[in-house]
Every structure is written in structure tokens, then in C-alpha cells.
Design a protein around this motif. Structure first.
Motif, PDB file in Angstrom:
ATOM      1  N   ASP A 167      80.291  77.712  36.329  1.00  0.00           N
ATOM      2  CA  ASP A 167      81.365  77.126  37.145  1.00  0.00           C
ATOM      3  C   ASP A 167      82.681  77.883  36.943  1.00  0.00           C
ATOM      4  O   ASP A 167      83.451  78.076  37.885  1.00  0.00           O
ATOM      5  CB  ASP A 167      81.548  75.643  36.802  1.00  0.00           C
ATOM      6  N   ILE A 168      82.929  78.300  35.708  1.00  0.00           N
ATOM      7  CA  ILE A 168      84.158  79.051  35.411  1.00  0.00           C
ATOM      8  C   ILE A 168      84.163  80.371  36.192  1.00  0.00           C
ATOM      9  O   ILE A 168      85.156  80.735  36.829  1.00  0.00           O
ATOM     10  CB  ILE A 168      84.288  79.310  33.889  1.00  0.00           C
ATOM     11  N   ALA A 169      83.021  81.070  36.175  1.00  0.00           N
ATOM     12  CA  ALA A 169      82.932  82.350  36.881  1.00  0.00           C
ATOM     13  C   ALA A 169      83.136  82.155  38.382  1.00  0.00           C
ATOM     14  O   ALA A 169      83.869  82.904  39.042  1.00  0.00           O
ATOM     15  CB  ALA A 169      81.585  83.011  36.602  1.00  0.00           C
ATOM     16  N   GLN A 170      82.512  81.111  38.924  1.00  0.00           N
ATOM     17  CA  GLN A 170      82.645  80.804  40.352  1.00  0.00           C
ATOM     18  C   GLN A 170      84.109  80.474  40.681  1.00  0.00           C
ATOM     19  O   GLN A 170      84.652  80.919  41.688  1.00  0.00           O
ATOM     20  CB  GLN A 170      81.731  79.608  40.690  1.00  0.00           C
ATOM     21  N   GLY A 171      84.738  79.706  39.824  1.00  0.00           N
ATOM     22  CA  GLY A 171      86.129  79.301  40.050  1.00  0.00           C
ATOM     23  C   GLY A 171      87.090  80.485  40.024  1.00  0.00           C
ATOM     24  O   GLY A 171      87.943  80.614  40.902  1.00  0.00           O
ATOM     25  N   PHE A 172      86.943  81.365  39.046  1.00  0.00           N
ATOM     26  CA  PHE A 172      87.841  82.522  38.979  1.00  0.00           C
ATOM     27  C   PHE A 172      87.618  83.458  40.170  1.00  0.00           C
ATOM     28  O   PHE A 172      88.563  84.052  40.685  1.00  0.00           O
ATOM     29  CB  PHE A 172      87.675  83.271  37.648  1.00  0.00           C
ATOM     30  N   ALA A 173      86.360  83.578  40.608  1.00  0.00           N
ATOM     31  CA  ALA A 173      86.083  84.422  41.783  1.00  0.00           C
ATOM     32  C   ALA A 173      86.775  83.844  43.024  1.00  0.00           C
ATOM     33  O   ALA A 173      87.352  84.566  43.835  1.00  0.00           O
ATOM     34  CB  ALA A 173      84.575  84.537  42.007  1.00  0.00           C
ATOM     35  N   LEU A 175      89.504  81.902  43.065  1.00  0.00           N
ATOM     36  CA  LEU A 175      90.955  82.076  42.949  1.00  0.00           C
ATOM     37  C   LEU A 175      91.350  83.525  43.234  1.00  0.00           C
ATOM     38  O   LEU A 175      92.413  83.789  43.791  1.00  0.00           O
ATOM     39  CB  LEU A 175      91.446  81.630  41.566  1.00  0.00           C
ATOM     40  N   ALA A 176      90.491  84.476  42.860  1.00  0.00           N
ATOM     41  CA  ALA A 176      90.773  85.882  43.174  1.00  0.00           C
ATOM     42  C   ALA A 176      90.780  86.089  44.687  1.00  0.00           C
ATOM     43  O   ALA A 176      91.613  86.809  45.225  1.00  0.00           O
ATOM     44  CB  ALA A 176      89.736  86.785  42.508  1.00  0.00           C
ATOM     45  N   ALA A 259      84.285  68.452  32.499  1.00  0.00           N
ATOM     46  CA  ALA A 259      83.842  68.867  31.172  1.00  0.00           C
ATOM     47  C   ALA A 259      84.903  69.683  30.439  1.00  0.00           C
ATOM     48  O   ALA A 259      84.904  69.725  29.209  1.00  0.00           O
ATOM     49  CB  ALA A 259      82.556  69.676  31.278  1.00  0.00           C
ATOM     50  N   GLY A 260      85.806  70.338  31.174  1.00  0.00           N
ATOM     51  CA  GLY A 260      86.797  71.138  30.475  1.00  0.00           C
ATOM     52  C   GLY A 260      87.735  71.919  31.368  1.00  0.00           C
ATOM     53  O   GLY A 260      87.746  71.743  32.593  1.00  0.00           O
ATOM     54  N   ILE A 261      88.514  72.776  30.719  1.00  0.00           N
ATOM     55  CA  ILE A 261      89.577  73.551  31.362  1.00  0.00           C
ATOM     56  C   ILE A 261      89.392  75.020  30.985  1.00  0.00           C
ATOM     57  O   ILE A 261      89.187  75.332  29.814  1.00  0.00           O
ATOM     58  CB  ILE A 261      90.969  73.095  30.854  1.00  0.00           C
ATOM     59  N   ALA A 262      89.468  75.911  31.968  1.00  0.00           N
ATOM     60  CA  ALA A 262      89.409  77.350  31.687  1.00  0.00           C
ATOM     61  C   ALA A 262      90.645  78.019  32.264  1.00  0.00           C
ATOM     62  O   ALA A 262      90.999  77.779  33.423  1.00  0.00           O
ATOM     63  CB  ALA A 262      88.150  77.961  32.289  1.00  0.00           C
ATOM     64  N   VAL A 263      91.316  78.825  31.443  1.00  0.00           N
ATOM     65  CA  VAL A 263      92.517  79.534  31.877  1.00  0.00           C
ATOM     66  C   VAL A 263      92.383  81.006  31.484  1.00  0.00           C
ATOM     67  O   VAL A 263      91.438  81.382  30.788  1.00  0.00           O
ATOM     68  CB  VAL A 263      93.792  78.927  31.220  1.00  0.00           C
ATOM     69  N   ILE A 264      93.337  81.820  31.931  1.00  0.00           N
ATOM     70  CA  ILE A 264      93.330  83.232  31.558  1.00  0.00           C
ATOM     71  C   ILE A 264      94.181  83.403  30.298  1.00  0.00           C
ATOM     72  O   ILE A 264      95.366  83.060  30.291  1.00  0.00           O
ATOM     73  CB  ILE A 264      93.891  84.104  32.712  1.00  0.00           C
ATOM     74  N   ALA A 265      93.557  83.928  29.252  1.00  0.00           N
ATOM     75  CA  ALA A 265      94.261  84.128  27.980  1.00  0.00           C
ATOM     76  C   ALA A 265      95.444  85.067  28.177  1.00  0.00           C
ATOM     77  O   ALA A 265      95.348  86.047  28.920  1.00  0.00           O
ATOM     78  CB  ALA A 265      93.302  84.706  26.936  1.00  0.00           C
ATOM     79  N   GLY A 266      96.567  84.735  27.547  1.00  0.00           N
ATOM     80  CA  GLY A 266      97.746  85.598  27.605  1.00  0.00           C
ATOM     81  C   GLY A 266      98.530  85.490  28.901  1.00  0.00           C
ATOM     82  O   GLY A 266      99.608  86.045  29.019  1.00  0.00           O
ATOM     83  N   GLY A 289      90.363  79.969  26.743  1.00  0.00           N
ATOM     84  CA  GLY A 289      91.093  81.115  27.289  1.00  0.00           C
ATOM     85  C   GLY A 289      90.104  82.235  27.568  1.00  0.00           C
ATOM     86  O   GLY A 289      89.362  82.642  26.682  1.00  0.00           O
ATOM     87  N   CYS A 290      90.068  82.705  28.801  1.00  0.00           N
ATOM     88  CA  CYS A 290      89.079  83.723  29.211  1.00  0.00           C
ATOM     89  C   CYS A 290      89.767  85.076  29.339  1.00  0.00           C
ATOM     90  O   CYS A 290      90.967  85.152  29.596  1.00  0.00           O
ATOM     91  CB  CYS A 290      88.452  83.325  30.546  1.00  0.00           C
ATOM     92  N   PRO A 291      89.002  86.155  29.199  1.00  0.00           N
ATOM     93  CA  PRO A 291      89.610  87.488  29.281  1.00  0.00           C
ATOM     94  C   PRO A 291      90.241  87.725  30.648  1.00  0.00           C
ATOM     95  O   PRO A 291      89.730  87.248  31.666  1.00  0.00           O
ATOM     96  CB  PRO A 291      88.432  88.441  29.075  1.00  0.00           C
ATOM     97  N   ASP A 292      91.330  88.442  30.652  1.00  0.00           N
ATOM     98  CA  ASP A 292      92.039  88.761  31.887  1.00  0.00           C
ATOM     99  C   ASP A 292      91.406  90.010  32.478  1.00  0.00           C
ATOM    100  O   ASP A 292      91.530  91.092  31.934  1.00  0.00           O
ATOM    101  CB  ASP A 292      93.508  89.030  31.551  1.00  0.00           C
ATOM    102  N   THR A 293      90.725  89.856  33.609  1.00  0.00           N
ATOM    103  CA  THR A 293      90.033  91.009  34.186  1.00  0.00           C
ATOM    104  C   THR A 293      90.965  91.852  35.037  1.00  0.00           C
ATOM    105  O   THR A 293      90.647  92.974  35.390  1.00  0.00           O
ATOM    106  CB  THR A 293      88.847  90.562  35.066  1.00  0.00           C
TER     107      THR A 293
END
Lengths: 297, 297
Positions: A167-173, A175-176, A259-266, A289-293
Motif C-alpha cells: 500500500d505504501i508503494a502504491q500510495g507514493f506512486a 502522489l508522484a 494500520a499506519g503512516i508512511a512519510v519520506i525520511a528527511g 520514514g521511507c527513503p527519498d527516491t
């Protein structure tokens, strides 16, 4: 048009001058102010009337300003010897007629009007250009106080499981894909299905909507399913509008049954990290906190 | 997996058999049923218990079914000599436990479970494959009754001005970017700023949110500014889930203070067009069908 972004090294030259914080709503401005003070640099707050929290403001040196009082702000900031400025805190987009315009602002009107067409990022970078035109330097909250941003990895006791990672991967895609349109920085995804996307309503209202859809049965999910993802817009000037989370975010995410919260670290401000982690641990949420791609300048 | 889409010519072979309409909520199923009857083809409705409007259903030959009663449906549809099926009307996504599963459905369970992961389009095309596997042919509502879709150009007295045309273009570009994520088919844009995007909440709730944001001052717009855009998802199998608008959409758009509605001509169902146009003309809204830029199969 825009000056190159100052790296941490470049900032050293000005750390003897007080940092000016133009403060909108919420607790983030005070988290930044305290972190900067702890590093030994004085701060002067310029709280925006109608947005900033008056009780919290009173603990710091400050001058109240109204939105649109650019001339008044410039005089006060120069008198305080502020050269570096941070814009921080929530700011509901004002209408042009609601602004109290002074002469300093009126001279900049063509720029202000251009800023009011288009999205939030456009508005904020337009305002940033006004300050830079007056000789100030705009710096990012996370440049002057990197400890206020999310670290890499889990912040509390819990971590995302495999389904949440999907779900996190789908969500960041997602938002991109939407960030080119200069809209919200958050979405809710569960079992790879996008349940909500933030635009002008803000993250809190979006989370309340998810909670309401669950209550009415419009969406039916297992307990503790789904993730709130937040990310800065791509190519956005991160000095002006980093996403932020705080204890209240965790409370709302729990209430929405996620279930939780995912953000971009930094690249995400964490307001009151201790209280956020306590709230997350208590309700069984992960905060990660997830890596900033996105390559950063 | 999926049979090739049947064009209008291919449909000719079956027009002597009754058309089966599996009906969800709203008035669109009855608009389709009436349009098909007017063309001289008999219809049999299969209204879904809990979704379809019982009073409206009673005017047509029908058999009530519960969601998940695939075996029962197949028996009834074969007894009625239905070969062509249309899925039409709103359907809030059910939870698996809420479905009343019969043996015909249980045999298909792996397919059903796969369908429940991912977005709505995924769900609907999975269900479509179940029907096709049982020997039925899925056809689009707008293939059997093209007169129910929006024509090209203005539907009522009003047309979009230049600013509204900008917002329409921005809105359709946004929906094209998000459609890969299998989410909502609507957004609200004003002065090129995206105010709301639909996901699981539906168009009505999104419009109510825009109205509420205006009321509370979260967004501040001139009167009659902003556009509701609706579009089918790209690459979606249009037999299953075309966007629709109706008189109630116009009422909500007016209440949200927007200037009008833009849809894709030929790919948007217009429920009760006469009442929609009356509502739009009365409140000063434009309703416009725009060219479909997506190549159609």
C-alpha cells in the motif's frame, strides 16, 4: 529567478543573525523555533494574525503581522537584524479581498496576483520570491533544524507488514503522479485500493472522511488495514511547504482504522515526535520514514 | 481472457433475445431499460437487493437477486433467454463477509478474491469475467442505448467561458494522470487549482465537501467559479463503469458554487437529461460534452 538553495555549509555565514520565522497555524512553528534555539541561534517569530497560536507565540520574541503586510514585515525584520527567513505552519489560502494590503505589498501586486492563480506550491514560491526580492534569504525549516524531520525506518514499536508495504508503494506512486498538478501531499491506500486523495481539504479532513466512510459502510475493510502516505511534491521548492505529521495525525489515523503512516525520511516535519510515538505505540500504529527516491539538489 | 468488445454491428445478432440488466442504485438503470425498450428490445431487470430502487423496478419484468448469488442469477437469466447483460448503477463496494455466497459463486471464489484486491475497475472487470465464463456476453449500457450518453457541446443554455475551459483542460489532464491508479472519475478545479479529487467517497460526497470548504472559508472563490470534470478511466473496460451525471449532480454543483460540469461526450451516461438541463439552466450552470481524446477500440 530563484536563488540557488543554500546547503548547510552556506548557512554558517548567517548563524549569528536571528532566524525569522513567519508562522502559520499548528504546532510545527514552535517545534522549529525551539530546535533552532537549542542549537544556540536566536529566533524572532512573525506570527500571522488569525493563524498562529497566540498562547504558544508568547514564549518567544515576536511581532504579530497580518497577511499582506509585507512592508511592515520588512521594517520589523530589518530592525531585528533577521536575514534568514523560514515560512512554516498551516495557512488556509486567503482570498485576495481578505488580505490587508499595505504599500509594500501593493508594489508587488502583479507578482501576488500571478501567485494566486494555480496551486499552493505556486502561491508559496511566488511569496518566497517577494521576500528574496527584498533582500532576505528563504531557508527550509529542515535545513535550520534537521532533527525535526522524520528519520529513516520505524519511529515507534511497530513496523509495516507486507500488505502495508504494498500500500505504501502504491500510495507514493500515486502522489508522484499527482504532484505535477500541485495538489495535496497525502492519500489513503488499503489493499492497493486508493480510498482518498487530499486536495484543498487538508490531511485531517481527508482522514476524517475515511473514518466516516468506514462508519457508514461505504468502505468495508478489516480492522487496522490501510496506510496514510504523505510526501512532498516532486520538484517543489522544499523551503516553503514540507508535509508534516504530529500526535494529532496519529490519533486521526487510528480513528480511521488504518494500520499506519508512511512519510519520506528527511523531507517530512515531525511535530512533537515523543507524543506522536506515544500515540502510535498506544494505538498499535506504525510510523515509518521511507527513503527519498527523488534526487535532491 | 476478456472477449473482444462487441461493436454495434456484432450486437445485431442478439437483439431478438431480452437484454438482462443487473441493476445497482440510482436512476441510470431505468433510463437504460426504457431506452432499450423504446428501441423495441425486451428487457429483464435483475435488481440487486439493498441497492436497486424497488418502486422503480416494479415497472419492468424483473427478478431480485442478492449480491453473490451467481448460481441463482445464471438459472434465472437462462430461463429468461437472456444472452446479453449490462451491469449498471451504483454499487458501494461490499465486504466479502457481507456477500451472500451461493454454490455458483463459491466455485468462482479464487477469481472473486483476486477481484477484491485493487481498485473498482479491477473488481468490475473480474465480475465481468465471471459472467463471460458462464456464457453470457457483457455489453456496455451506451452500446445498447447510445442516446443515454452526453452529446458533444453544450447541453443547456450556458457554455464555459475561457477561464472554465482552462479548468476543464487541467481537470481532464489530472484525471488522465490518476486513472492508472484505478480511482475516481471526477475532480473539481477552479483557476487551475485542484480543489478536490474523488476516490472512494463518490462524486456527491466530493461536491458536498467543496460546498463545505466554501462555507467554512477554507477555500475562497468568486461566485460561480470552478468546474466539475468527470471522465472514464483510461484503458478501462467501458462496459462496466461509465461515469454518469443527472439532475442531482447539477443541484450539488450549484450548491458548491461552481460554474459548470464537463464530461466526455459519448462516454458519460446522462440520467434524466431533461431534468438535468432544466436544473442547469435554472441555476446558470453550463453542462458540456467534450471530445474523447482517448482512442476507442
Amino acid at each position: 529567478m530563484m536563488a540557488l538553495r543554500a546547503g548547510p555549509r552556506a548557512l554558517e555565514g548567517h548563524v549569528d543573525t536571528p532566524l525569522g520565522l513567519i508562522c502559520g497555524a499548528g504546532t510545527v512553528p514552535f517545534a522549529v523555533a525551539t530546535a533552532v534555539q537549542r542549537r544556540g541561534r536566536p529566533v524572532v517569530l512573525f506570527p500571522l494574525r488569525g493563524w498562529a497560536d497566540a498562547a504558544a507565540v508568547s514564549a518567544y520574541p515576536h511581532h504579530w503581522i497580518a497577511l499582506g503586510q509585507f512592508g511592515r514585515f520588512c521594517r520589523l525584520a530589518r530592525a531585528e537584524r533577521c536575514r534568514d527567513l523560514v515560512l512554516v505552519g498551516g495557512l488556509v489560502r486567503p482570498s485576495l479581498t481578505q488580505l490587508r494590503l499595505d504599500w509594500g505589498t501593493l508594489r508587488q501586486m502583479p507578482l501576488v496576483i500571478r501567485s494566486f492563480r494555480g496551486g499552493d506550491d505556486h502561491l508559496l514560491s511566488g511569496i518566497g520570491r517577494m521576500f528574496e526580492g527584498a533582500g532576505f534569504r528563504m531557508v527550509a525549516a529542515h535545513e535550520v533544524a534537521p532533527e525535526i524531520t522524520a528519520p529513516l525506518g520505524a519511529l515507534g514499536r511497530f513496523s509495516p507488514d507486507r500488505a502495508a508495504e504494498d500500500d505504501i508503494a502504491q500510495g507514493f506512486a500515486l502522489l508522484a503522479a499527482t504532484s505535477a498538478f500541485d495538489i495535496g501531499q497525502a492519500a489513503v491506500v488499503s489493499s492497493r485500493r486508493v480510498l482518498a486523495i487530499e486536495a484543498a481539504e487538508g490531511t485531517d479532513a481527508m482522514l476524517d472522511r475515511v473514518a466516516a466512510m468506514r462508519e457508514t459502510g461505504r468502505i468495508r475493510l478489516p480492522a487496522s488495514a490501510g496506510v496514510l502516505v504523505k510526501a512532498p511534491k516532486r520538484r517543489q521548492d522544499r523551503r516553503f511547504d514540507l508535509p508534516s505529521i504530529g500526535p494529532d495525525t496519529a490519533t486521526r489515523v487510528a480513528k480511521a482504522g488504518l494500520a499506519g503512516i508512511a512519510v519520506i525520511a528527511g523531507a517530512t516535519i515531525v511535530a512533537e515526535p515523543q507524543r506522536l510515538i506515544e500515540a502510535a505505540d498506544r494505538t498499535g500504529l506504525f510510523v515509518v520514514g521511507c527513503p527519498d527516491t527523488e534526487a535532491q539538489g
